[in-house]
Motif scaffolding. Structure first.
Motif, short mmCIF file in Angstrom:
data_model
loop_
_atom_site.label_atom_id
_atom_site.label_comp_id
_atom_site.label_asym_id
_atom_site.label_seq_id
_atom_site.Cartn_x
_atom_site.Cartn_y
_atom_site.Cartn_z
N UNK A 72 7.80 -12.77 49.64
CA UNK A 72 6.69 -12.87 48.71
C UNK A 72 7.20 -13.60 47.47
N UNK A 73 6.52 -14.65 47.06
CA UNK A 73 6.92 -15.37 45.86
C UNK A 73 5.73 -15.54 44.93
N UNK A 74 6.05 -15.66 43.66
CA UNK A 74 5.02 -15.78 42.62
C UNK A 74 5.62 -16.56 41.47
N UNK A 75 4.80 -17.30 40.74
CA UNK A 75 5.30 -18.05 39.60
C UNK A 75 4.25 -18.12 38.50
N UNK A 76 4.66 -18.48 37.31
CA UNK A 76 3.73 -18.61 36.19
C UNK A 76 4.45 -19.10 34.95
N UNK A 77 3.70 -19.20 33.85
CA UNK A 77 4.28 -19.68 32.61
C UNK A 77 3.46 -19.15 31.43
N UNK A 78 3.99 -19.34 30.23
CA UNK A 78 3.28 -18.96 29.02
C UNK A 78 3.04 -20.22 28.17
N UNK A 118 6.47 -4.82 41.66
CA UNK A 118 6.77 -5.55 40.44
C UNK A 118 5.50 -5.67 39.59
N UNK A 119 5.70 -6.11 38.36
CA UNK A 119 4.57 -6.39 37.47
C UNK A 119 4.97 -7.56 36.58
N UNK A 120 4.21 -8.64 36.64
CA UNK A 120 4.48 -9.83 35.84
C UNK A 120 3.25 -10.13 34.99
N UNK A 121 3.38 -9.96 33.67
CA UNK A 121 2.28 -10.24 32.75
C UNK A 121 2.81 -11.20 31.70
N UNK A 122 2.67 -12.51 31.92
CA UNK A 122 3.28 -13.48 31.01
C UNK A 122 2.69 -13.48 29.61
N UNK A 123 1.45 -13.03 29.47
CA UNK A 123 0.83 -12.98 28.14
C UNK A 123 0.00 -11.71 28.02
N UNK A 124 0.37 -10.84 27.06
CA UNK A 124 -0.42 -9.66 26.79
C UNK A 124 -1.62 -10.06 25.93
N UNK A 125 -2.57 -9.17 25.78
CA UNK A 125 -3.80 -9.53 25.08
C UNK A 125 -3.81 -9.13 23.61
N UNK A 126 -4.88 -9.51 22.92
CA UNK A 126 -5.11 -9.11 21.53
C UNK A 126 -4.02 -9.58 20.59
N UNK A 127 -3.54 -8.64 19.75
CA UNK A 127 -2.49 -8.97 18.78
C UNK A 127 -1.15 -9.27 19.44
N UNK A 128 -1.05 -9.01 20.75
CA UNK A 128 0.21 -9.22 21.46
C UNK A 128 0.12 -10.43 22.39
N UNK A 159 1.34 -13.24 22.11
CA UNK A 159 2.61 -13.96 22.20
C UNK A 159 3.72 -13.09 22.80
N UNK A 160 3.33 -11.96 23.39
CA UNK A 160 4.29 -11.06 24.04
C UNK A 160 4.14 -11.17 25.55
N UNK A 161 5.25 -10.88 26.27
CA UNK A 161 5.24 -10.88 27.73
C UNK A 161 5.87 -9.58 28.24
N UNK A 162 5.48 -9.20 29.45
CA UNK A 162 6.02 -7.99 30.08
C UNK A 162 6.33 -8.27 31.53
N UNK A 163 7.53 -7.88 31.96
CA UNK A 163 7.94 -8.04 33.36
C UNK A 163 8.72 -6.79 33.77
N UNK A 164 8.55 -6.39 35.02
CA UNK A 164 9.26 -5.19 35.49
C UNK A 164 9.44 -5.23 37.01
N UNK A 165 10.53 -4.61 37.46
CA UNK A 165 10.80 -4.40 38.89
C UNK A 165 10.91 -2.90 39.11
N UNK A 203 9.01 -10.51 22.80
CA UNK A 203 8.19 -10.80 21.63
C UNK A 203 8.63 -12.14 21.05
N UNK A 204 7.95 -12.64 20.03
CA UNK A 204 8.39 -13.91 19.44
C UNK A 204 9.80 -13.86 18.86
N UNK A 205 10.31 -12.65 18.53
CA UNK A 205 11.60 -12.57 17.85
C UNK A 205 12.67 -11.78 18.63
N UNK A 206 12.23 -10.92 19.54
CA UNK A 206 13.18 -10.03 20.21
C UNK A 206 12.92 -9.97 21.72
#
Length: 430
Positions: free
Chosen positions: A65-71, A93-103, A105-111, A184-187
């Motif tokens: 299984x493969x998946x790809x994306x970008x921000x 897994x969970x791949x969320x390259x862009x969170x919503x609202x005030x976030x 510019x944040x991304x979330x990834x997990x295995x 996040x944009x800084x960390x």
């Protein structure tokens, strides 16, 4: 999303027998964790002992299984996942390259690497992020201490909600490790609960990696024993091989103890790394990867592959194949996240790769000819054995000869076709 198929690989007979014998011997001592008699008990007189199915297949499942994306801010990612030798696929897994609202510019990834079934891993892959976000600690101010506290609270809340569902649905035996990152944009925030692992590569070197939570680690062992458990054969009560996980509620019943003080703790270890223009790529992977390759070797291998692969999914696929050929018997899942500073395609590296594959093809042809000259037809293992003992310049750093096995297999079958006996005219039948 795409699925790719590879050729079949068969487990050597002696390895298959070793696995079966090991399973048989371990299960005879520790049936409580595998569905047989409770630990320390013996079957009643006249009672048939339960036959425990092997967790391994005779042939691996090689579909990927493969998946790809970008921000929008320049991060690209790819996922690769394969069932392998395991009887069941328990990774999610969970791949969320862009969170919503005030976030935004944040991304979330997990295995999520499940054990004793895949139900808990699937549940957590669907609910962990939501529980992290509802803690309210993440926002535009990007306060590292607040975010760290929110991540821990999100994990604990997920485990609490999961326990309610588990009691209702009968999931008490299942569990999952988790390795996740919030960018996040800084960390870059890393959260690890179990023995999956995250690794950050910066300027071509390993800059950071999470620590595996194993029962025999001194601090983990101290907590396990304080909660009434023991560590035997490097496992909790001789059964569970990880000391932190979501789920596994049969190990979380010590009275008057906080969740993080139980034999199995749901509390993640959270680390923060400030982002840098020198950041190249980040890896999240289950132990099916890390059991077969070191941090430094994987960093070197991916760094090299990014210079010759046009598709990041292909990089993930090559890592999976490498781990399989190096002996991984587990499910294999990996996410690779590339920052703007990641290595780019290199004309020089592409030229070196082409030269290496030409060299391997010629060596396979030479080996085949040598066997044929002795009146023997070589099998694939014989060819691989000769190559493994040869000095071959230009192999991918961190990958070695195993990383080019698909090329070698292709060259081998090409030689078999070339040397196929021809049928004389008039003897080929109608």
């Amino acid at each position: 999303m795409r699925t790719a198929r590879k050729g079949s690989v068969e487990m050597p007979a002696f390895v298959r027998q070793l696995v079966k014998e090991t399973e048989k011997r371990v299960s005879s001592f520790f049936k409580g964790g595998r569905g047989g008699a409770a630990e320390g008990e013996h079957p009643a007189e006249g009672e048939r002992e339960e036959v425990i199915p092997s967790p391994y297949l005779d042939r691996p499942v090689l579909d990927k299984l493969t998946e790809e994306g970008c921000t929008r801010w320049g991060l690209t990612y790819a996922l690769g996942s394969m069932q392998g030798w395991r009887a069941n696929m328990e990774d999610f897994h969970n791949c969320v390259p862009q969170l919503g609202g005030d976030l935004s510019d944040w991304s979330f990834f997990a295995v999520f690497d499940g054990h004793a079934g895949n139900t808990v891993a699937q549940y957590c892959s669907q609910h962990l992020l939501g529980n992290l976000l509802t803690t309210g600690g993440m926002g535009p101010e990007d306060d590292p201490e607040k975010v760290k506290d929110s991540i821990i609270e999100g994990f604990l809340q997920t485990d609490k909600h999961l326990q309610t569902v588990a009691r209702r649905e009968g999931w008490e035996r299942g569990g999952t490790t988790v390795v996740a990152t919030l960018i996040s944009p800084f960390y870059i925030y890393f959260a690890n609960c179990g023995d999956s692992r995250a690794m950050l590569c910066r300027s071509g070197q390993v800059c950071f990696s999470t620590s595996d939570h194993k029962p025999y680690s001194p601090l983990e062992k101290e907590r396990i024993e304080s909660a009434g458990g023991s560590v035997c054969l490097q496992r909790i009560n001789g059964s569970l091989a990880v000391s932190r996980a979501l789920g596994d509620f049969s190990y979380k019943g010590a009275e008057n103890r906080m969740p993080s003080e139980q034999m199995v703790s749901p509390e993640p270890e959270v680390c923060v790394v400030e982002r840098s223009p020198a950041d190249e790529f980040l890896v999240l992977a289950c132990d099916g990867v890390w059991d077969t390759i070191t941090n430094d070797d994987l960093c070197a291998f991916i760094h090299n592959r990014l210079q010759v692969c046009t598709d990041l999914r292909d990089v993930c696929s090559q890592v999976i194949d490498l781990c399989l050929y190096k002996g991984s018997l587990d499910n294999i899942s990996i996410i690779v996240l590339c920052f703007p500073g990641a290595p780019q395609l290199s004309a020089e590296a592409l030229h070196q790769e082409a030269e290496l594959e030409d060299l391997l093809e010629s060596k396979v042809a030479e080996i085949y000819e040598e066997f044929c000259a002795r009146g023997e037809e070589p099998d694939l293992l014989s060819v691989l054995t000769v190559l493994a003992s040869s000095v071959i310049p230009g192999l991918p750093p961190g990958g070695g000869i195993q990383s080019k096995r698909n090329c070698i297999i292709s060259a081998y079958y090409q030689q078999r076709e070339i040397h196929k006996p021809t049928v004389p005219n008039g003897l080929g039948g109608s």
